[in-house]
Design a protein around this motif. Structure first.
Motif, mmCIF file in Angstrom:
data_model
loop_
_atom_site.group_PDB
_atom_site.id
_atom_site.type_symbol
_atom_site.label_atom_id
_atom_site.label_comp_id
_atom_site.label_asym_id
_atom_site.label_seq_id
_atom_site.Cartn_x
_atom_site.Cartn_y
_atom_site.Cartn_z
ATOM 1 N N THR A 1 5.473 -1.822 8.274
ATOM 2 C CA THR A 1 5.166 -3.201 7.882
ATOM 3 C C THR A 1 4.518 -3.927 9.061
ATOM 4 O O THR A 1 4.948 -3.767 10.205
ATOM 5 N N ARG A 2 3.505 -4.734 8.752
ATOM 6 C CA ARG A 2 2.888 -5.600 9.752
ATOM 7 C C ARG A 2 2.965 -7.049 9.266
ATOM 8 O O ARG A 2 2.994 -7.309 8.067
ATOM 9 N N LYS B 1 0.850 -1.191 0.000
ATOM 10 C CA LYS B 1 0.000 0.000 0.000
ATOM 11 C C LYS B 1 0.883 1.237 0.000
ATOM 12 O O LYS B 1 2.042 1.203 0.405
ATOM 13 N N VAL C 1 -5.970 -3.453 6.315
ATOM 14 C CA VAL C 1 -5.600 -4.198 5.104
ATOM 15 C C VAL C 1 -5.529 -5.701 5.392
ATOM 16 O O VAL C 1 -5.464 -6.515 4.464
ATOM 17 N N GLU C 2 -5.556 -6.080 6.654
ATOM 18 C CA GLU C 2 -5.368 -7.491 7.019
ATOM 19 C C GLU C 2 -6.439 -8.388 6.404
ATOM 20 O O GLU C 2 -6.151 -9.538 6.020
ATOM 21 N N GLU D 1 1.601 -6.917 5.454
ATOM 22 C CA GLU D 1 1.073 -5.697 4.859
ATOM 23 C C GLU D 1 2.172 -4.644 5.004
ATOM 24 O O GLU D 1 2.727 -4.484 6.085
ATOM 25 N N SER D 2 2.480 -3.906 3.926
ATOM 26 C CA SER D 2 3.612 -2.994 4.002
ATOM 27 C C SER D 2 3.431 -1.782 3.098
ATOM 28 O O SER D 2 2.838 -1.876 2.024
ATOM 29 N N THR D 3 3.953 -0.649 3.576
ATOM 30 C CA THR D 3 4.049 0.557 2.755
ATOM 31 C C THR D 3 5.498 0.843 2.381
ATOM 32 O O THR D 3 5.777 1.856 1.748
ATOM 33 N N THR E 1 -0.925 4.636 4.519
ATOM 34 C CA THR E 1 -2.133 3.814 4.611
ATOM 35 C C THR E 1 -2.180 3.081 5.946
ATOM 36 O O THR E 1 -1.220 2.397 6.306
ATOM 37 N N LEU F 1 -2.558 0.119 8.184
ATOM 38 C CA LEU F 1 -2.372 -1.253 7.694
ATOM 39 C C LEU F 1 -3.271 -2.287 8.364
ATOM 40 O O LEU F 1 -3.493 -3.364 7.792
#
Length: 847
Positions: free
Chosen positions: A111-112, A69, A78-79, A105-107, A73, A75
């Motif tokens: 990051t997650r 993303k 987004v999961e 999930e990362s920009t 954003t 995150l």
């Protein structure tokens, strides 16, 4: 053509993946066997699932997805999309499980990560991506569930093979944390048992951060080592990082690990597991425990060696110095030390390690974080998500005989309270702060100073002498009545020069040699400060150690019976840490080995020569702009383009203080080097440059408006005026010659030695609180005697008039046992001390 925000994010993600050892491929060039970990961009999923931004393979089998993303954003939202993609892999493709176990999930900036192998899997923030080898280890452990006799194996056999639960057979670290065996409690204090059990529950509940607050001297380190041992032995933690903020504390911690004996097999920790104390930039991957300073680990992550003195420089000072620059040195991903290097991090004295740059070290690793401290503050609680798993204050530790309590002996003098004045015509000594070169100067006008200037700008030797004499004269009659040996005494001085003077006067007033009193500071030369600390702890001399802050926190010196304050302390946390040097219990034999005439340590005494126990203190961080940053570092920051208000105003304040100490020659040299400016000119320009009112005047002038014009100005005009003023004010400091001259002149600033003023003692005695406690002990003891005179044989004999029977040892022992038993918990020396505080005539040997 400029990149879109989404494209910029993917470029950053690509770079992070490559640094972590992944091979990136496009769909038209796929080779899933090209390496351990392969990442495929824009991978099409089953109909209705769309395409995953990134699908990654481990050992040729699909293992997870990455959803990209644009920066900014949120995150967590987004999961759901990532989870959907983990279920959309076509059935014909090789995969570790039909539902892929890993999702990111990362920009590129944030990051997650979700590890689907864990029970109740939830996402967490990670600094970067894990290496493929690390995720492969996770998968292999999850598949290692062939043993049907274990609960893990049975869970695996019962798992539904159509989902990721087939892999999550119960062999992740979190699973194992939930199956730890009962704690062997032998050899542990009750508070340590509670702390370990509460910590293990917090870890089993998947709490990422846990805070342990235990009073100084109550065995925090031993508690931590016991927990670490269980985490490695029973939970399979691969590697644990134990962070400290001083090199001498790392050495002390290593020694405690080496002495720890397992209650399960009688092996020492270091016999069973490798422990590393890094001296280079390499992590020993065979070591299960790494004991390291924050300063070194920060440098390791930056890929460089720390300066030797950095490991002994207080992290507060070092952090502020580095942060004086506009762009502090941020940690980036270091492929040699992946984020998954440690499973658990324990940070000692965590109330200091979560500020400035040091929090980066803690946030870099994907690890469970445990904080240890005796003195948490609000920010500490906040950093650890308010998850306080153990609270054990000093008062509770005293009640449990884990700490000893203290009394306060107050010394007041005229100069300490009110300062002094030297009349014109007298000579005073002027001593250079850096070179210590001395000269004499006749005063042409009265010289007056207040208490705040003592031992920083002015030294009054007779003030120090009167305090030392009072301490000496009352040591064996009031402070520790009946003693003949000076108890181990730790004195806190204001700075290194102050410490030098104190040591010199102590040796003279006690009539002792060099070994009797020693300075232990970061500027100690000759003997290694660590060796001096070891001697102070383990052998007869030195009897008195004078320090500034090197021995203020963490250092374990159990025989200390007197903590002597000759400096003020504004921070409540720091004050509690300093007091904590005296609270530690010690076995009588160990105490007598260094202090032969001591019987036991049942209390310690704070000698307060500056009113530190009476001053208001704050829990907050100091609000000075850059209080401990070296003047040279501040000037260098401006040279690098730093024009922050904090930096400029701090320089202005330092210059203003310099102005009053300049000689005519110094003023002339500065005037020439700056192109006609004085120190006052430079200081005032810096202050005006960050003053909004002055900036408004400048903006009006630039716009051709009258100074009192009401016409509004645009933000751009105000910003332009501010930039102009700041650049002009800072311009002289861009000249390296002027900067060097200012540093040179500041270093040769002098401190005044007042040999003229004579001090007088106003008061010397135990504080009101100490007298109240003493009165309570005496009254309780006398009440105990009256109530038990018919119950205890020894008292019966003593109260019989006349008496024929003689006291037997058994009778005296019964009396001693009754006195030492709850609820009183008295000792012989404590009773003598109480009577001495109220009435010296009742104390044996008192004059």
């Amino acid at each position: 053509m400029p990149l879109t925000p989404e494209q910029e994010a993917r470029e950053k993600i690509d770079q992070l993946l490559e640094k972590a050892g992944w091979i990136l491929q496009n769909r038209d060039e796929v080779n899933i066997r090209a390496g351990k970990g392969v990442v495929i961009r824009e991978f099409p999923l089953q109909t209705g699932y769309g395409a995953a931004d990134y699908l990654f393979y481990i050992d040729g089998e699909a293992a997870g997805v990455i959803e990209a993303k644009k920066e900014g954003t949120p995150l967590i939202g987004v999961e759901i999309q990532s989870e959907k993609y983990t279920k959309g892999l076509p059935d014909t493709l090789p995969a570790w499980a039909p539902v892929l176990p890993f999702a990111y999930e990362s920009t590129g900036t944030e990051t997650r990560f979700t590890n689907g192998l864990e029970p109740d899997a939830r996402s967490r923030h990670v600094f970067a991506f894990h290496r493929p080898e690390s995720l492969a280890d996770e998968l292999e452990q999850a598949l290692d569930h062939t043993g049907a006799e274990t609960s893990i194996g049975m869970a695996a056999q019962a798992a539904d093979k159509s989902s990721v639960s087939y892999l999550a057979g119960g062999n992740t670290l979190l699973h194992r944390l939930r199956q730890l065996p009962p704690l062997v409690q032998q050899g542990l204090w009750p508070a340590q048992i509670t702390a370990i059990q509460n910590l293990e529950k917090s870890l089993a509940d998947n709490r990422p951060r846990s805070l342990i607050q235990m009073a100084t001297g109550s065995g925090k380190t031993f508690t931590a080592i016991t927990s670490i041992y269980r985490l490695i032995k029973f939970a399979g933690a691969r590697r644990v990082l134990f962070l400290v903020d001083r090199g001498n504390l790392a050495d002390q911690t290593l020694k405690e690990f080496q002495q720890y004996v397992s209650p399960y097999n009688n092996f020492k920790f270091s016999e069973e597991y490798i422990i590393q104390r890094p001296t280079s930039n390499t992590i020993d991957t065979t070591a299960r425990v790494c004991i390291c300073t924050l300063q070194r680990m920060y440098s390791m992550l930056k890929g460089r060696e720390p300066a030797e003195e950095d490991e002994e420089t207080p992290v507060e000072d070092l952090g502020r110095a580095i942060s004086a620059f506009r762009e502090p040195e941020l940690i980036g991903y270091n492929a040699a030390i992946p984020i998954e290097t440690f499973d658990v991090i324990i940070t000692d004295e965590c109330h200091r390690s979560i500020y400035n740059l040091w929090a980066q070290v803690l946030d870099y690793f994907d690890a469970r974080l445990i904080g240890l401290t005796a003195t948490p503050n609000k920010q500490t609680f906040g950093y650890f998500n308010q998850n306080l798993v153990m609270e054990y204050p000093h008062e509770a530790a005293v009640a449990d005989n884990v700490n000893v309590n203290y009394d306060v002996y107050r010394i007041r003098t005229n100069i300490t309270e009110a300062g002094s004045r030297v009349d014109a015509g007298y000579y005073v000594e002027k001593r250079d702060r850096e070179t210590r070169r001395a000269r004499w100067e006749e005063l042409d006008e009265d010289f007056q100073y207040d208490p705040n200037q003592l031992d920083r700008d002015v030294v009054a030797p007779d003030q120090i002498r009167k305090v030392v004499q009072t301490f000496r004269d009352n040591l064996f009659s009031e402070i520790f009545p009946g003693r003949t040996e000076v108890p181990k005494t730790l004195i806190f001085a204001k700075d290194d020069n102050h410490a030098e003077t104190i040591v010199e006067i102590i040796r003279e007033e006690f009539g002792k040699g060099n070994d009797f009193a020693q300075k232990i500071t970061y500027r100690t030369t000759g003997a290694n400060p660590k060796d001096l600390i070891k001697s102070f702890r383990n052998i007869y001399n030195p009897r008195i150690a004078v320090t500034v802050d090197m021995v203020a926190t963490g250092t374990d010196i159990k025989p200390v019976e007197i903590v002597f304050f000759m400096r003020a302390v504004k921070s409540r946390s720091f004050f509690e840490q300093m007091k904590g040097r005296g609270v530690r219990v010690i076995r009588p034999d160990d105490l007598q080995a260094v202090t032969p005439d001591a019987i036991l340590k049942d209390h310690f005494v704070i000698v307060d020569a500056v009113g530190v126990c009476e001053q208001d203190k704050t829990d907050s961080r100091p609000m000075e702009k850059k209080p401990s940053v070296a003047f040279e570092s501040l000037l260098q920051a401006v040279a690098f383009g730093n024009t922050e208000e904090d930096v400029l105003t701090t320089i202005a304040g330092r210059l203003a203080r310099m102005e009053h100490r300049l000689s005519e020659e110094d003023e002339r040299r500065i005037h020439e080097a700056s192109g006609g400016l004085t120190v006052r000119d430079i200081s005032h320009r810096l202050v005006d440059a960050v003053n909004p009112d002055r900036q408004l005047e400048q903006a009006r002038a630039d716009a051709g408006l009258a100074p009192d014009s009401e016409e509004p100005l645009s933000d751009e005009a105000m910003q332009a005026a501010a930039r102009k003023m700041i650049e002009e004010a800072a311009a002289p400091l861009h000249d390296p010659a002027l900067r060097g001259l200012l540093v040179e002149i500041k270093k040769k600033n002098e401190i005044t030695i007042d040999h003229v003023s004579q001090d007088q003692v106003i008061e010397a005695g135990f504080s009101l609180d100490a007298r109240d406690r003493a009165r309570g002990v005496v009254e309780s003891f006398e009440k105990f005697i009256k109530e038990n005179r018919d119950e205890i044989t020894a008292l019966q004999i003593l109260y019989s008039k006349p008496y024929r029977a003689r006291l037997k040892f058994e009778d005296v022992r019964d009396l001693a046992n009754a006195i030492e038993a709850p609820p009183y918990l008295w000792s012989e020396s404590q009773l003598w001390q109480a009577y001495a505080a109220l009435d010296m005539s009742k104390v044996k040997g008192a004059s």
